[in-house]
Design an enzyme around this catalytic site. Structure first.
Site, PDB file in Angstrom:
ATOM      1  N   ARG A 103       0.877  -1.181   0.000  1.00 29.52           N
ATOM      2  CA  ARG A 103       0.000   0.000   0.000  1.00 29.52           C
ATOM      3  C   ARG A 103       0.903   1.215   0.000  1.00 29.52           C
ATOM      4  O   ARG A 103       1.704   1.415   0.909  1.00 29.52           O
ATOM      5  CB  ARG A 103      -0.927  -0.002   1.222  1.00 29.52           C
ATOM      6  CG  ARG A 103      -1.680   1.310   1.370  1.00 29.52           C
ATOM      7  CD  ARG A 103      -2.787   1.271   2.400  1.00 29.52           C
ATOM      8  NE  ARG A 103      -3.965   0.587   1.903  1.00 29.52           N
ATOM      9  CZ  ARG A 103      -5.198   0.749   2.391  1.00 29.52           C
ATOM     10  NH1 ARG A 103      -5.412   1.581   3.394  1.00 29.52           N
ATOM     11  NH2 ARG A 103      -6.212   0.090   1.894  1.00 29.52           N
ATOM     12  N   HIS A 130      -7.473   0.728  -6.481  1.00 29.03           N
ATOM     13  CA  HIS A 130      -7.711  -0.098  -5.285  1.00 29.03           C
ATOM     14  C   HIS A 130      -8.390  -1.399  -5.739  1.00 29.03           C
ATOM     15  O   HIS A 130      -9.559  -1.656  -5.453  1.00 29.03           O
ATOM     16  CB  HIS A 130      -8.580   0.670  -4.285  1.00 29.03           C
ATOM     17  CG  HIS A 130      -8.568   0.116  -2.898  1.00 29.03           C
ATOM     18  ND1 HIS A 130      -7.787  -0.967  -2.519  1.00 29.03           N
ATOM     19  CD2 HIS A 130      -9.254   0.490  -1.776  1.00 29.03           C
ATOM     20  CE1 HIS A 130      -7.991  -1.223  -1.233  1.00 29.03           C
ATOM     21  NE2 HIS A 130      -8.882  -0.359  -0.764  1.00 29.03           N
ATOM     22  N   GLN A 133     -10.203  -3.991  -3.296  1.00 35.85           N
ATOM     23  CA  GLN A 133     -11.504  -3.499  -2.855  1.00 35.85           C
ATOM     24  C   GLN A 133     -12.567  -3.879  -3.888  1.00 35.85           C
ATOM     25  O   GLN A 133     -13.621  -4.423  -3.556  1.00 35.85           O
ATOM     26  CB  GLN A 133     -11.444  -1.962  -2.706  1.00 35.85           C
ATOM     27  CG  GLN A 133     -12.763  -1.340  -2.289  1.00 35.85           C
ATOM     28  CD  GLN A 133     -13.133  -1.707  -0.866  1.00 35.85           C
ATOM     29  OE1 GLN A 133     -12.343  -1.556   0.045  1.00 35.85           O
ATOM     30  NE2 GLN A 133     -14.337  -2.209  -0.666  1.00 35.85           N
ATOM     31  N   ASP A 225     -17.415   7.183  -1.774  1.00 32.48           N
ATOM     32  CA  ASP A 225     -16.152   7.083  -1.030  1.00 32.48           C
ATOM     33  C   ASP A 225     -15.861   8.475  -0.460  1.00 32.48           C
ATOM     34  O   ASP A 225     -16.522   9.463  -0.817  1.00 32.48           O
ATOM     35  CB  ASP A 225     -15.033   6.597  -1.975  1.00 32.48           C
ATOM     36  CG  ASP A 225     -13.697   6.358  -1.255  1.00 32.48           C
ATOM     37  OD1 ASP A 225     -13.700   6.226  -0.018  1.00 32.48           O
ATOM     38  OD2 ASP A 225     -12.652   6.322  -1.939  1.00 32.48           O
ATOM     39  N   CYS A 265     -16.621   1.840   0.546  1.00 34.98           N
ATOM     40  CA  CYS A 265     -15.488   0.958   0.857  1.00 34.98           C
ATOM     41  C   CYS A 265     -15.021   1.109   2.306  1.00 34.98           C
ATOM     42  O   CYS A 265     -14.328   0.233   2.816  1.00 34.98           O
ATOM     43  CB  CYS A 265     -14.347   1.259  -0.103  1.00 34.98           C
ATOM     44  SG  CYS A 265     -13.797   2.974  -0.022  1.00 34.98           S
ATOM     45  N   ARG A 293     -14.096  -8.618   1.844  1.00 36.04           N
ATOM     46  CA  ARG A 293     -12.669  -8.426   1.578  1.00 36.04           C
ATOM     47  C   ARG A 293     -11.912  -9.695   1.963  1.00 36.04           C
ATOM     48  O   ARG A 293     -11.018 -10.152   1.269  1.00 36.04           O
ATOM     49  CB  ARG A 293     -12.114  -7.227   2.385  1.00 36.04           C
ATOM     50  CG  ARG A 293     -12.683  -5.859   2.046  1.00 36.04           C
ATOM     51  CD  ARG A 293     -12.261  -5.388   0.672  1.00 36.04           C
ATOM     52  NE  ARG A 293     -10.825  -5.355   0.474  1.00 36.04           N
ATOM     53  CZ  ARG A 293     -10.015  -4.341   0.807  1.00 36.04           C
ATOM     54  NH1 ARG A 293     -10.525  -3.247   1.325  1.00 36.04           N
ATOM     55  NH2 ARG A 293      -8.717  -4.395   0.585  1.00 36.04           N
TER      56      ARG A 293
END
Ligand code: CP
Ligand code: NVA
Length: 306
Positions: A103, A130, A133, A225, A265, A293
């Site tokens: 990340r 991402h 996700q 988001d 998310c 996830r």
């Protein structure tokens, strides 16, 4: 040959479909308490330069539940933070680890890791994408709507990493995506053009719009988001003003289908991009999304590490 997962487009429609099947099997197995240890003796590394709750935990738990191990590293704790080259760090990692989740900020960084590394590199979020996700969000959509292809998805807000991966996910899986963002915050043109090319093959459509109310008309899924992503904290005040009309609330939800699901998310800022009542409404599937996830990433780790 090792495989990396840096963007949704690294996988074909068929591969994502197999991951969906496997994630559902793994989820059912876990609920029944069936043991499954394909990662016995294997170790997953996590190198995170930004904070994380879900991505970190779900990958670490995924590795453990599959019989393997995980090690969490921050660049500041290792020599990388003192200037050791990625080239050398990646070679050393490959002598100890079996895959690595990264990340970071610059997407070019995960690309460099992928080039330098002989073990699979998984993008755990960059400023541009991402993908983990979004493949798990596709699982959530499938569970809630019994199909993915033909689904109408409205994304409201910043044309950010999550939006980019959703656009790619929609294109590959034949969904109709409308993304509404304020001027200056549209998704990346290159990502949109590429997605439209793919959409021609899959029957998907990709529309970039200004008006949130127009985007949600007949939507099966309304997704939002945060307005300010990690690394953009200095722009927070300006962004709050620009995104004011882009809040997912009761009024905005009206033109969507009655049974539309609401996705985010997480982490969320209640009262900014989404209201408390919408987040807690029966239409919200936000916490199932977070759970998925884990299941999808178990399928991903099995595919890349076995
Ligand atoms: N959705 C998500 O990636 O959350 P974290 O930042 O907590 O990992
Ligand atoms: N767009 C958000 C997603 C967090 C999971 C960010 O990058 O901060």
């Amino acid at each position: 040959m090792k495989r990396d997962f840096l963007t949704v487009l690294d996988f074909t429609t068929k591969e994502i479909e197999s991951l969906l099947v496997r994630a559902r099997e793994l989820k059912a197995m876990q609920k029944k308490g069936v043991e499954n240890n394909p990662l016995m003796g294997k170790t997953l590394g996590l190198l995170f330069e930004k904070q994380s709750t879900r991505t970190r935990l779900s990958f670490e738990v995924a590795a453990i539940q599959l019989g393997g191990h995980s090690i969490y590293l921050s660049p500041h704790q290792i020599q990388l933070g003192r200037g050791e080259a990625i080239q050398d760090t990646a070679r050393v990692f490959a002598r100890y680890l079996d895959a690595i989740v990264i990340r970071t900020y610059d997407h070019g960084m995960v690309e460099e890791w992928a080039r330098r590394s002989s073990i699979p590199v998984i993008n755990g979020l960059t400023d541009l994408h991402h993908p983990c996700q979004v493949i798990s969000d596709i699982l959530t959509i499938l569970e809630k709507k019994d199909k993915v292809s033909g689904i109408r998805l409205a994304y409201i807000g910043d044309g950010n990493n999550v939006a980019h991966s959703l656009i790619e996910g929609a294109a590959v899986m034949g969904m109709h995506i409308r993304a509404a963002s304020p001027a200056g915050y549209d998704p990346d043109n290159g990502i949109v053009s590429k997605a439209r090319e793919i959409a021609k093959e899959t029957g998907a459509t990709v529309e970039i719009m200004r008006e949130p109310a127009g985007a949600v008309v007949d939507a099966d899924v309304v997704y939002t988001d945060v307005w300010t992503s990690m690394g953009q904290e200095g722009e927070e005040d300006e962004r709050k003003k620009s995104f004011k009309k882009y809040q997912v609330n009761r009024v905005l939800m009206k033109p969507a289908k009655d049974d539309a699901i609401i996705m985010h998310c997480l982490p969320a800022h209640r009262g900014e991009e989404i209201t408390e009542d919408v987040m807690e409404s029966p239409q919200s599937v936000i916490f199932d999304q977070a759970e998925n996830r884990l299941h999808m990433q178990k399928a991903l780790l099995e595919m890349l590490m076995r």
